[in-house]
Design a protein around this motif. Sequence first.
Motif, PDB file in Angstrom:
ATOM      1  N   UNK A   1       1.094  10.281  12.629  1.00  0.00           N
ATOM      2  CA  UNK A   1       1.744  10.439  11.331  1.00  0.00           C
ATOM      3  C   UNK A   1       0.731  10.628  10.203  1.00  0.00           C
ATOM      4  N   UNK A   2      -0.445  10.026  10.385  1.00  0.00           N
ATOM      5  CA  UNK A   2      -1.440  10.100   9.313  1.00  0.00           C
ATOM      6  C   UNK A   2      -2.827   9.800   9.879  1.00  0.00           C
ATOM      7  N   UNK A   3      -3.816  10.494   9.331  1.00  0.00           N
ATOM      8  CA  UNK A   3      -5.220  10.253   9.673  1.00  0.00           C
ATOM      9  C   UNK A   3      -5.994  10.172   8.366  1.00  0.00           C
ATOM     10  N   UNK A   4      -6.881   9.179   8.270  1.00  0.00           N
ATOM     11  CA  UNK A   4      -7.669   9.074   7.042  1.00  0.00           C
ATOM     12  C   UNK A   4      -8.789   8.066   7.182  1.00  0.00           C
ATOM     13  N   UNK A   5      -9.618   8.024   6.184  1.00  0.00           N
ATOM     14  CA  UNK A   5     -10.705   7.054   6.157  1.00  0.00           C
ATOM     15  C   UNK A   5     -10.151   5.668   5.821  1.00  0.00           C
ATOM     16  N   UNK A   6     -10.872   4.650   6.266  1.00  0.00           N
ATOM     17  CA  UNK A   6     -10.420   3.274   6.014  1.00  0.00           C
ATOM     18  C   UNK A   6     -10.829   2.774   4.641  1.00  0.00           C
ATOM     19  N   UNK A   7     -11.531   3.583   3.898  1.00  0.00           N
ATOM     20  CA  UNK A   7     -11.866   3.241   2.523  1.00  0.00           C
ATOM     21  C   UNK A   7     -10.982   4.057   1.593  1.00  0.00           C
ATOM     22  N   UNK A   8     -10.344   3.386   0.663  1.00  0.00           N
ATOM     23  CA  UNK A   8      -9.523   4.120  -0.279  1.00  0.00           C
ATOM     24  C   UNK A   8      -8.129   3.552  -0.412  1.00  0.00           C
ATOM     25  N   UNK A   9      -7.437   4.047  -1.400  1.00  0.00           N
ATOM     26  CA  UNK A   9      -6.111   3.530  -1.732  1.00  0.00           C
ATOM     27  C   UNK A   9      -5.072   3.889  -0.675  1.00  0.00           C
ATOM     28  N   UNK A  10      -5.213   5.046  -0.043  1.00  0.00           N
ATOM     29  CA  UNK A  10      -4.219   5.467   0.950  1.00  0.00           C
ATOM     30  C   UNK A  10      -4.163   4.488   2.110  1.00  0.00           C
ATOM     31  N   UNK A  11      -5.327   4.058   2.573  1.00  0.00           N
ATOM     32  CA  UNK A  11      -5.362   3.084   3.668  1.00  0.00           C
ATOM     33  C   UNK A  11      -4.675   1.789   3.257  1.00  0.00           C
ATOM     34  N   UNK A  12      -4.963   1.323   2.047  1.00  0.00           N
ATOM     35  CA  UNK A  12      -4.363   0.076   1.572  1.00  0.00           C
ATOM     36  C   UNK A  12      -2.843   0.190   1.494  1.00  0.00           C
ATOM     37  N   UNK A  13      -2.355   1.314   0.993  1.00  0.00           N
ATOM     38  CA  UNK A  13      -0.904   1.512   0.893  1.00  0.00           C
ATOM     39  C   UNK A  13      -0.266   1.594   2.281  1.00  0.00           C
ATOM     40  N   UNK A  14      -0.914   2.320   3.176  1.00  0.00           N
ATOM     41  CA  UNK A  14      -0.384   2.469   4.531  1.00  0.00           C
ATOM     42  C   UNK A  14      -0.357   1.132   5.258  1.00  0.00           C
ATOM     43  N   UNK A  15      -1.423   0.370   5.100  1.00  0.00           N
ATOM     44  CA  UNK A  15      -1.512  -0.948   5.725  1.00  0.00           C
ATOM     45  C   UNK A  15      -0.416  -1.867   5.194  1.00  0.00           C
ATOM     46  N   UNK A  16      -0.178  -1.825   3.890  1.00  0.00           N
ATOM     47  CA  UNK A  16       0.857  -2.646   3.275  1.00  0.00           C
ATOM     48  C   UNK A  16       2.242  -2.272   3.793  1.00  0.00           C
ATOM     49  N   UNK A  17       2.420  -1.011   4.166  1.00  0.00           N
ATOM     50  CA  UNK A  17       3.723  -0.556   4.649  1.00  0.00           C
ATOM     51  C   UNK A  17       4.010  -0.884   6.098  1.00  0.00           C
ATOM     52  N   UNK A  18       3.079  -1.565   6.770  1.00  0.00           N
ATOM     53  CA  UNK A  18       3.287  -1.915   8.175  1.00  0.00           C
ATOM     54  C   UNK A  18       4.131  -3.169   8.344  1.00  0.00           C
ATOM     55  N   UNK A  19       4.490  -3.786   7.250  1.00  0.00           N
ATOM     56  CA  UNK A  19       5.343  -4.970   7.331  1.00  0.00           C
ATOM     57  C   UNK A  19       4.669  -6.178   7.953  1.00  0.00           C
TER      58      UNK A  19
END
Length: 199
Positions: free
Chosen positions: A124-142
């Motif tokens: 669904x998504x690929x990205x670096x672990x540094x940055x806001x996108x990772x933080x948002x995605x991680x938060x959305x894992x419930x």
Amino acid sequence: MPRDALYEESAQAVNGDKQRKWYTVFLVFSVVFAVLAFIHTFVCIMTLPTMLKGQSGMTIAILLLLWLSPLVVLALTSFFLFRLRLRFNVSFDYTFVTDELRITKGFNGKKRKHIVTLEADHVLQIGYCEGATFDRTYAGLGGAKPKVLTPNRDPAEGKDFIHILYSTSGGKSMYIIECRKEMLEYLVLAAGRNKFVRE
């Protein structure tokens, strides 16, 4: 890049020498406790029949308990140390082939165990672990924690920590790998460039 391309790389512990030493230490101590358990058992087998002869039921129960308790402690300690050694000198092998990323875990450079196969169609998504996108995605894992498939706290030279958000029958899972840009390019091309986030 051909769809049947093959690319392989590994994530090794950056402090490999230290990891190998700890692996050996835990292995040696597990063997020592196993030997002590064997000696304890041998001594008790040789002496218990004489000690138990003519004793009452309660006395026999107490003597057996006194015999079993050290044996259980020694055996469990040996097993615990033997298992604990597997946390040291760990590596991960990443193999990209035919739109799949196959990940195996290595133990002390010998034994290997297949962990997961990630199919490009389910990414669904690929990205670096540094940055806001990772933080948002991680938060959305419930509350679900990412599956970290690297032995290092910080990436080795020339590598980055990459997160992969993956669709499963039970929902979404996140995997974190440590790889070079070449592996990232293979993953992005297979999954689709629209799946890659830079920030």
